[in-house]
Design an enzyme around this catalytic site. Structure first.
Site, PDB file in Angstrom:
ATOM      1  N   ASP A 122       0.841  -1.184   0.000  1.00 14.90           N
ATOM      2  CA  ASP A 122       0.000   0.000   0.000  1.00 14.90           C
ATOM      3  C   ASP A 122       0.882   1.241   0.000  1.00 14.90           C
ATOM      4  O   ASP A 122       1.173   1.819   1.040  1.00 14.90           O
ATOM      5  CB  ASP A 122      -0.896  -0.037   1.240  1.00 14.90           C
ATOM      6  N   CYS A 415      -8.038  11.643  39.787  1.00 12.64           N
ATOM      7  CA  CYS A 415      -7.766  12.059  41.163  1.00 12.64           C
ATOM      8  C   CYS A 415      -8.126  13.509  41.445  1.00 12.64           C
ATOM      9  O   CYS A 415      -8.016  13.949  42.589  1.00 12.64           O
ATOM     10  CB  CYS A 415      -6.294  11.826  41.498  1.00 12.64           C
ATOM     11  N   CYS A 430      -1.200  15.004  34.611  1.00 16.19           N
ATOM     12  CA  CYS A 430      -1.788  15.163  35.933  1.00 16.19           C
ATOM     13  C   CYS A 430      -0.643  15.494  36.871  1.00 16.19           C
ATOM     14  O   CYS A 430       0.382  14.814  36.883  1.00 16.19           O
ATOM     15  CB  CYS A 430      -2.461  13.867  36.348  1.00 16.19           C
ATOM     16  N   CYS A 436      -2.361  10.328  42.574  1.00 16.29           N
ATOM     17  CA  CYS A 436      -3.247   9.856  41.510  1.00 16.29           C
ATOM     18  C   CYS A 436      -3.242   8.327  41.388  1.00 16.29           C
ATOM     19  O   CYS A 436      -2.186   7.717  41.283  1.00 16.29           O
ATOM     20  CB  CYS A 436      -2.784  10.477  40.197  1.00 16.29           C
TER      21      CYS A 436
END
Ligand code: D41
Length: 714
Positions: A122, A415, A430, A436
């Site tokens: 492809d 958290c 985070c 957490c």
């Protein structure tokens, strides 16, 4: 050395280098079996470049150094194919393949006839023209009759030979095949693009096509492209074999890559068998394929069948189900990785992609969502290729009127800590590293590491179980371990409860009469207890603040002397510490700005974790935060003594002058350090000024000490 002998020996060396590089290229790019280390290869290349520069008369367009020689083009010239590039008929079902075989049987009789069996790569179909063994022109297929001349770009594709590997090259040889971007290269390219916030390639095929259509061959040269040969065009002065499979063998000998998957088979079952076999391995192949190609092998039989319009009746592409489908985004959520990385994920109306039901697709990062402008309610193209996570490739425009644009949430869905976006970085995180749940395992593992809190016996598997099994009975609740602070509340009963849950999971029933082994638990509790007395540097490292490795932790401990001072430090103060740049400073500020982290640290303190602060220096003094450099000879005291007295006032004495130096004390015969200080416009104190400074501050310090009493008595 005579005048005549130099060019001859240079010529010989150039030729030897070229043939050796060509040989290595062939092993590396065609056989996929490198023969020398990259560094050695680079050295050969550098030698060749140097020789060619010194002897321009030896330069040749075929030289491996000339792959990226061309200048950017303004556009591509048209290129008419001397022999047209045909198209391929497609089949999507077994019935269609059966029809194909039946038609062939009808023309050439039912006697078994062999087919060449090939993966259908492809990429982008191209034609390469060699004259007298030299690559002279390369063009895209275009409409089959006229393509674009992309010679300069094709020269940069390392698996395309610039010269045929033969001493007796044909007058003309055109080789057709596919340029592809192998999956690994595609993934690496996109990863880099994402990190830089650049546009990503939608899929490897677009990657190959887009790379070949670059006007600047230097850009094409940076793209990981590969070529595989599968057909001939015009041929003059070369004995073409009597069958296609033999041609592929000869093309390999001439230096062309041919897919390792090519095979020969007979009859409908032979074809379908190949289709199954390749289909099963599709995900493991190094490049994307969208099906297989069957070609009647013998050329005389091919001639008997002829063509319909532009497609040969003797060849057929049998396609796999598509890897891309369209569906609707029902929501966009974020996932939190184990290091806190936030990944937006599209929730999708279920759709079958290449045989698998897809309901989620990654959007990689906030920047990708913005660049692709994916909104909730949009119709999107979803791609699942190989074992890669399904991803949203693009939006089918226009957006519906009620589509909702997405923005990064402010708080972690796991958290509730703040999500922070690191400047210059695509990834949001985070900031509640210690708190957490998504980061728990990673945080505890890091915390317990030998160079951190050094809790022996707390291995990955134990941590896994501690954060997932509800073994802690605390009041009315039974829960798993949450934070590193919980470690210090563990007792023997907790650990035995954990063991019982582990056993139960393994199907073992605890015999109440048998004595329970407790030694391992006692040892672990002992290790945890021993870790309570540590140093500030170890604790800082153990907290897992991003960008704060062991060395930085040590520096910070020495510079700031106390966790509280560090936690309250402004970015500008932090940046004054050696090795602390703006990024590290930002990470530290973020970490302590997250109340969840501070809470865990407070719990550690309350659990009895103690860290030796101060590191032999006053935690604060009139010169705290100031970096001083001493140079030259002092008369009334030694440099060491001067250093000790400055340190006693809180200064850091450094050996080298930099922008971060606050002032320089220069004695007699000061040399380059003084020069540098002047160049940087830093304050320079002579011995008299130093003594005056020490006197003033010593007086301050005495006054301060008597005000506050003995601060470090406990
Ligand atoms: O791998 C392929 N994509 C592939 C394409 C292949 N293995 N063989 C091919 N053979 C032909 C003929 C039989 C016409 C020489 C092709 C293609 N054609 C082709 N690729 C794009 C258009 C046609």
């Amino acid at each position: 050395m005579t005048a005549a002998s130099a060019p001859i020996s240079a010529k010989a060396r150039v030729e030897a280098l070229r043939s050796s590089i060509v040989e290595h290229d062939w092993h590396y790019f065609v056989l996929d079996a490198p023969t020398i280390p990259d560094a050695e290869y680079d050295r050969l290349m550098a030698q060749l470049r140097a020789l060619e520069a010194a002897h321009p008369e030896l330069l040749s367009v075929d030289s491996p150094t000339q792959r990226v020689g061309g200048k950017p083009a303004r556009g591509f010239a048209e290129c008419r194919h001397e022999t047209p590039m045909l198209s391929l008929a497609n089949a999507f079902s077994v019935d269609e393949v059966a029809d194909f075989v039946r038609r062939i049987d009808a023309v050439i009789g039912v006697a078994e006839h062999a087919f060449s069996l090939e993966p259908k790569l492809d990429g982008l179909a191209i034609s390469l023209r060699y004259e007298n063994g030299h690559f002279v022109r390369g063009a895209t297929r275009g409409d089959g009759a006229v393509g674009e001349d992309v010679t300069a770009n094709l020269r940069t594709v390392r698996s395309i030979p610039l010269c045929l590997h033969t001493a007796t090259p044909p007058r003309v040889l055109e080789v057709r095949g596919e340029v592809v971007m192998p999956r690994a290269g595609f993934a690496a390219y996109n990863e880099r693009a994402r990190q830089r916030g650049d546009k990503t390639l939608a899929n490897p095929r677009n990657g190959a096509a887009g790379s070949l259509r670059q006007l600047d061959p230097a850009i094409t040269a940076t793209r990981p492209l590969a070529f595989f040969a599968y057909a001939l065009g015009s041929v003059v002065g070369w004995e073409v074999p009597d069958r296609h499979s033999a041609t592929l063998v000869k093309l390999r000998e001439l230096g062309f890559p041919v897919s390792a998957e090519v095979d020969v088979g007979c009859g409908l079952t032979g074809l379908l068998d190949y289709f199954q076999r390749i289909g099963a391995r599709r995900d493991q192949l190094p490049y994307d394929i969208d099906g297989v190609v069957y070609k009647l092998d013998r050329y005389d039989q091919q001639r008997e069948l002829g063509f319909v319009s532009r497609a040969p009746r003797w060849a057929l592409a049998h396609k796999f189900p598509a890897q891309e489908e369209i569906t609707v985004v029902s929501a966009i959520d974020v996932q939190v990785g184990r290091t806190g990385a936030i990944t937006p994920v599209a929730r999708l109306q279920p759709v079958l992609v290449a045989g698998v039901v897809v309901t989620n697709a990654t959007l990689h990062n906030e920047g990708e969502v913005q660049r692709k402008d994916v909104r909730v309610g949009d119709r999107v193209i979803v791609r699942r290729a190989g074992d890669v996570i399904p991803e949203v490739v693009s939006v089918v425009l226009p957006h519906p009127a009620d589509a909702v644009p997405w923005t990064l949430p402010q708080y972690c869905p796991e958290c509730g800590s703040h999500i922070v976006r690191e400047a210059e970085q695509a990834v949001a995180r985070c900031s509640g590293g210690l708190f957490c749940p998504a980061q728990r395992k990673e945080a505890i593992h890091h915390f317990a590491a030998r160079r951190a809190m050094n809790i022996e016996g707390l291995g990955e598997e134990t941590i896994d179980d501690m954060v997932s099994l509800p073994f802690l009975k605390r009041g009315s609740e039974t829960r798993a371990l949450r934070t590193v602070a919980d470690l210090y509340g563990l007792d023997l009963d907790d650990l035995l409860a954990l063991k019982q849950l582990q056993d139960a999971r393994a199907g073992q029933i605890t015999d109440p009469k048998k004595p329970v082994p407790t030694r391992w638990a006692e040892k672990l509790l002992e290790a945890i207890a021993n870790s309570k007395a540590t140093t500030l540097a170890r604790l800082l490292f153990a907290l897992g603040i991003r960008e704060v490795g062991e060395a930085t932790a040590k520096t910070l401990a020495a510079e700031f002397g106390s966790l509280d001072v560090l936690a309250k430090a402004e970015p500008d103060t932090l940046k004054k510490a050696p090795d602390v740049g703006p990024v590290v400073a930002e990470r530290i500020v973020e970490f302590f700005a997250e109340p969840h982290n501070v809470e865990v640290i407070e719990q550690l303190r309350q659990a009895g974790v103690q860290w030796a602060e101060g590191q032999g220096r006053p935690t604060a003094g009139p010169l705290t935060g100031q970096t001083v450099v001493l140079t030259g000879t002092l008369t009334s005291l030694t440099r060491d003594q001067a250093g000790q007295r400055l340190e006693a006032l809180g200064a850091k004495v450094s050996g080298s002058v930099s922008k971060k130096t606050h002032f320089v004390v220069a004695g007699a015969d000061a040399g380059s350090k003084l020069d540098k200080a002047r160049a940087l416009n830093l304050p320079v104190l002579d011995e008299g000024a130093l003594l005056a400074l020490l006197r003033t501050h010593a007086a301050d310090q005495d006054a301060a000490d008597s005000d506050h009493g003995a601060t470090d008595a406990h």
